[in-house]
Design a protein around this motif. Sequence first.
Motif, mmCIF file in Angstrom:
data_model
loop_
_atom_site.group_PDB
_atom_site.id
_atom_site.type_symbol
_atom_site.label_atom_id
_atom_site.label_comp_id
_atom_site.label_asym_id
_atom_site.label_seq_id
_atom_site.Cartn_x
_atom_site.Cartn_y
_atom_site.Cartn_z
ATOM 1 N N ASP A 137 0.834 -1.204 0.000
ATOM 2 C CA ASP A 137 0.000 0.000 0.000
ATOM 3 C C ASP A 137 0.870 1.256 0.000
ATOM 4 N N ASN A 138 1.658 1.414 -1.064
ATOM 5 C CA ASN A 138 2.552 2.566 -1.159
ATOM 6 C C ASN A 138 2.735 2.903 -2.629
ATOM 7 N N TYR A 139 3.273 4.084 -2.902
ATOM 8 C CA TYR A 139 3.402 4.595 -4.270
ATOM 9 C C TYR A 139 4.884 4.798 -4.614
ATOM 10 N N GLN A 140 5.114 5.055 -5.890
ATOM 11 C CA GLN A 140 6.482 5.262 -6.390
ATOM 12 C C GLN A 140 7.250 6.260 -5.522
ATOM 13 N N VAL A 141 6.586 7.377 -5.181
ATOM 14 C CA VAL A 141 7.272 8.417 -4.413
ATOM 15 C C VAL A 141 7.695 7.893 -3.040
ATOM 16 N N ASP A 142 6.879 7.022 -2.443
ATOM 17 C CA ASP A 142 7.216 6.467 -1.131
ATOM 18 C C ASP A 142 8.422 5.530 -1.240
ATOM 19 N N ARG A 143 8.449 4.765 -2.338
ATOM 20 C CA ARG A 143 9.564 3.823 -2.512
ATOM 21 C C ARG A 143 10.861 4.569 -2.779
ATOM 22 N N GLU A 144 10.773 5.661 -3.555
ATOM 23 C CA GLU A 144 11.990 6.426 -3.851
ATOM 24 C C GLU A 144 12.545 7.083 -2.594
ATOM 25 N N VAL A 145 11.656 7.730 -1.848
ATOM 26 C CA VAL A 145 12.112 8.377 -0.602
ATOM 27 C C VAL A 145 12.591 7.296 0.379
ATOM 28 N N GLY A 146 11.859 6.182 0.425
ATOM 29 C CA GLY A 146 12.238 5.086 1.328
ATOM 30 C C GLY A 146 13.616 4.536 0.996
ATOM 31 N N ASP A 147 13.900 4.376 -0.287
ATOM 32 C CA ASP A 147 15.214 3.847 -0.676
ATOM 33 C C ASP A 147 16.326 4.846 -0.349
ATOM 34 N N LEU A 183 20.856 6.513 3.544
ATOM 35 C CA LEU A 183 21.371 7.368 4.617
ATOM 36 C C LEU A 183 21.411 6.624 5.955
ATOM 37 N N LEU A 184 20.454 5.703 6.120
ATOM 38 C CA LEU A 184 20.283 5.032 7.418
ATOM 39 C C LEU A 184 20.010 3.558 7.142
ATOM 40 N N PRO A 185 21.077 2.769 6.936
ATOM 41 C CA PRO A 185 20.880 1.402 6.442
ATOM 42 C C PRO A 185 20.004 0.505 7.319
ATOM 43 N N ASP A 186 19.872 0.804 8.618
ATOM 44 C CA ASP A 186 19.047 -0.127 9.402
ATOM 45 C C ASP A 186 17.579 0.317 9.532
ATOM 46 N N GLU A 194 20.726 8.113 19.549
ATOM 47 C CA GLU A 194 21.646 7.447 20.472
ATOM 48 C C GLU A 194 22.596 6.474 19.798
ATOM 49 N N VAL A 195 22.124 5.795 18.762
ATOM 50 C CA VAL A 195 22.868 4.657 18.223
ATOM 51 C C VAL A 195 23.554 5.018 16.904
ATOM 52 N N THR A 196 22.808 5.673 16.017
ATOM 53 C CA THR A 196 23.368 5.942 14.685
ATOM 54 C C THR A 196 23.704 7.420 14.489
ATOM 55 N N GLY A 197 23.365 8.246 15.476
ATOM 56 C CA GLY A 197 23.790 9.649 15.490
ATOM 57 C C GLY A 197 23.485 10.397 14.206
ATOM 58 N N GLU A 198 24.569 10.824 13.546
ATOM 59 C CA GLU A 198 24.461 11.670 12.358
ATOM 60 C C GLU A 198 23.631 11.003 11.252
ATOM 61 N N LYS A 199 23.696 9.678 11.164
ATOM 62 C CA LYS A 199 22.939 8.986 10.092
ATOM 63 C C LYS A 199 21.442 9.198 10.290
ATOM 64 N N ILE A 230 16.351 12.065 9.027
ATOM 65 C CA ILE A 230 15.190 12.879 9.427
ATOM 66 C C ILE A 230 15.188 14.200 8.642
ATOM 67 N N GLU A 231 16.395 14.745 8.437
ATOM 68 C CA GLU A 231 16.500 15.994 7.658
ATOM 69 C C GLU A 231 15.964 15.768 6.240
ATOM 70 N N TYR A 232 16.322 14.618 5.646
ATOM 71 C CA TYR A 232 15.858 14.294 4.295
ATOM 72 C C TYR A 232 14.328 14.091 4.309
ATOM 73 N N TRP A 233 13.859 13.361 5.328
ATOM 74 C CA TRP A 233 12.406 13.132 5.455
ATOM 75 C C TRP A 233 11.664 14.468 5.499
ATOM 76 N N ASN A 234 12.230 15.420 6.242
ATOM 77 C CA ASN A 234 11.540 16.696 6.399
ATOM 78 C C ASN A 234 11.541 17.539 5.117
ATOM 79 N N GLN A 235 12.411 17.179 4.185
ATOM 80 C CA GLN A 235 12.397 17.858 2.877
ATOM 81 C C GLN A 235 11.407 17.199 1.923
ATOM 82 N N TYR A 236 11.319 15.866 1.976
ATOM 83 C CA TYR A 236 10.570 15.147 0.936
ATOM 84 C C TYR A 236 9.381 14.346 1.447
ATOM 85 N N GLY A 237 9.200 14.286 2.767
ATOM 86 C CA GLY A 237 8.104 13.487 3.312
ATOM 87 C C GLY A 237 7.140 14.324 4.120
#
Length: 266
Positions: A28-38, A43-46, A194-199, A204-211
């Motif tokens: 239940d997702n669209y192309q834009v969600d998959r692109e932003v998700g990828d 940026l955050l492999p886990d 706490e765990v991945t810091g800058e990643k 989140i910075e990217y999410w706030n631009q495109y999500g």
Amino acid sequence: MPDETPSGIDTTVSHSARIWDYWLGGKDNYQVDREVGDRIGELLPDIVKQAREDRKFLGRAVRYLAGEAGVRQFLDIGTGLPTADNTHEVAQRLTPGSRVVYVDNDPLVLAHARALLTSSPEGVTDYIHADLRDPGAILAGAAQTLDFGQPVAVTMLGVLWHVLDNDEAHAIIGRLTRALPPGSYLTLNHPTLEVTGEKMAKAIEYWNQYGTPPGRHRTPAEIARFFDGLDLVEPGPVSITRWRPEPAPSGEPEEIDQFGAVGRKP
Ligand SMILES: C[S@@+](CC[C@H](N)C(=O)[O-])C[C@H]1O[C@@H](n2cnc3c(N)ncnc32)[C@H](O)[C@@H]1O
């Protein structure tokens, strides 16, 4: 991709519920969600692990609440798109009479809500299309199904990070928990650095631009303060992988940047 796009859905901007569905392996997702998700995955492999651990935390917390804690009523705010082991399925497996109210404000979740309304015959499920920022409306809607004279477990998994202002987030939780009788519970989890810091910060910075809607991290201490006035259930706020994990030969699970806790209203 969904078979057809229900009205009111913006397929040009990635939405929280849909991107979460993508990371969980849903359709239940669209192309834009998959692109932003990828891109976030780069940026955050886990991130996919985080989404899956969130659902496992939901399972362990709801089993604790429906089992050991004996709660029979659940108010799940920021439900997300239906997936495997939704709250009512986990709770009703243990206690078929459990009553569950789901709340989300995403139009695609509303369009798929029927899949959440599959209660056991002994129990009830209901869905309210409402905004977390309007706890009065949520409480009024939930009171149609839940008895606020009996304990209620409020679950807010992966949603409070969308409330950017600390005072507003505390006001929402205060309004909800004041309406609950003693013996009720609050469960939430939230991204940290706490765990991945800058990643995580970059993701989140990217999410706030495109999500949408925008989100933020909080520290474990800030997350712990959401439980002020409640008794924290052991082990308190931790990486959700370490909240009452299933015993494993590999020892203690690795931490992830999703911290969560369960608290009981005394
Ligand atoms: C990251 S998903 C988490 C879904 C699910 N709770 C889980 O843990 O798997 C966040 C959900 O919160 C919902 N949400 C975001 N802001 C909201 C708001 N202001 N009111 C209600 N729901 C909201 C989104 O639509 C989305 O379904």
